[in-house]
Structures are given as structure tokens and as C-alpha cells.
Scaffold this active site. Structure first.
Site, short mmCIF file in Angstrom:
data_model
loop_
_atom_site.label_atom_id
_atom_site.label_comp_id
_atom_site.label_asym_id
_atom_site.label_seq_id
_atom_site.Cartn_x
_atom_site.Cartn_y
_atom_site.Cartn_z
N HIS A 84 0.81 -1.22 0.00
CA HIS A 84 0.00 0.00 0.00
C HIS A 84 0.85 1.28 0.00
CE1 HIS A 84 -3.30 -2.63 1.98
NE2 HIS A 84 -3.33 -2.73 0.67
N HIS A 85 1.96 1.26 0.74
CA HIS A 85 2.81 2.44 0.82
C HIS A 85 4.27 2.17 0.43
CE1 HIS A 85 -0.51 3.50 3.64
NE2 HIS A 85 -0.37 4.67 3.05
#
Length: 194
Positions: A84-85
Site C-alpha cells: 500500500h505504501h
């Protein structure tokens, strides 16, 4: 999936990192950043090496043993990258199984973890993938995988809560079907911790 060791396009990563540095307002040609794109490309090649490796490579060799109780390996350290990051998460994984006539070398369990953790991941999928592969490949009576991890996307940014742990589990066979077996494996995993 056959192993493809050189599938990561390092030149493309280097160009992308250079663009990120420009986008941040930095000068990628200054002394301290000049080799950063190459270093990041090499790092990504290492961190994502599991994308091009087949974890079943490590589950093919077994030893015949007339043993039908729990085999548990606790506290296998790991690190991965949250998809996600693109920030690291790390912790430990506990793997337990009840063999059905054959056992696997303990280091092979750690190797399976390495393959799955060196991919863009989420902890829930990592836990499920390890449990599913081991249950299928070991043909065990039961498999349990518990993952405890600290996610830097939660501890270094955003809400910034260092020390927070995410715990996930995946149970198969007897550990899922029989409450007493589930209680036994969880007791063994957490015995002496705290």
C-alpha cells in the site's frame, strides 16, 4: 512459477527514482544522491526477489518419520514491504504442523517465508499464502501460521504509533476443526512470551 532471477528492470527503477528525487525538489546529480537510483534499484531487486521464485522449491524434500504430534518453529524473523505504501513491515512468524508420516527440514520453513515475504505484500495474504502452501505441500494433518508484525506505514507516518503489532493467523486441518488442538498450538506459540 519458474524462477526468473533477472526479471527486475533495474534501469527502469533507476529512472523512476531519479524522477522521484526531481519531484521532491532535490538535485539527483548532487554528490550524496548521485548513486542513489542505483542503490535503490539493487535494494528493490533484493527486497522483491520472491516475485520470481517458486516457494514449492523448498517443500519437495521430506523425511519419513512416524511422528504425529505438533512440530513448531517459533519466532522466525522476517521483513516485507507493504504494497500500500511501499514501506517495510517486520516481525516474526510461528509455524506449527502435525505431520502425517513425513516431516520437512526446519530451515525449509524459513525459506518458504523468505520467498513469500520478498514480494509486495499485505500481512493477511502473507499469512494465508504460507499456511495454504504448507498444508497442501506437507499433506499434514494440521497447519498453523501466526504472524506478528510492526508496520512502518503505521509507526513512522500517518497515525505514528510505534510498538503497535498486527497479529494474523491462518489455521488448516485439525487446528481449524478441533478447538482443543487450536488451544494447544496457540499455547505452545505464546508459552513464555509476554
Amino acid at each position: 512459477m519458474p524462477a526468473k532471477k533477472n526479471c527486475i528492470d533495474k534501469k527502469r527503477i533507476e529512472a523512476a527514482v531519479r524522477e522521484i528525487l526531481f519531484a521532491l525538489g532535490e538535485d539527483p546529480d548532487r554528490e550524496g544522491l548521485r548513486e542513489t537510483p542505483q542503490r535503490v534499484a539493487r535494494m528493490y531487486q533484493e527486497l522483491f526477489s520472491g516475485l520470481h521464485e517458486d516457494p514449492t522449491t523448498y517443500t519437495k524434500k521430506f523425511f519419513s518419520e512416524n511422528y504425529n504430534e505438533i512440530v513448531l518453529v517459533r519466532d522466525i524473523s522476517f521483513n516485507s514491504i507493504c504494497e500500500h505504501h511501499l514501506m517495510p513491515f517486520m516481525g516474526k512468524i510461528h509455524i506449527g504442523y502435525i505431520p502425517d508420516g513425513r516431516v520437512i527440514g526446519l530451515s525449509k520453513l524459513a525459506r518458504v517465508i523468505e520467498v513469500f515475504s520478498h514480494r509486495p505484500q499485505v500481512q493477511e495474504r502473507l499469512t494465508e499464502d504460507i499456511a495454504e502452501l504448507l498444508f497442501k505441500e506437507l499433506q499434514a494433518k494440521a497447519v498453523a501460521v501466526v504472524v506478528e508484525a510492526e508496520h512502518t506505514c503505521m509507526t513512522l507516518r500517518g497515525v505514528r504509533k510505534p510498538g503497535s503489532l498486527c497479529v494474523t493467523s491462518a489455521l488448516r486441518g485439525g487446528f481449524l476443526k478441533h478447538p482443543s488442538s487450536r488451544a494447544e498450538i496457540l499455547t505452545l506459540i505464546y508459552k513464555g512470551q509476554g
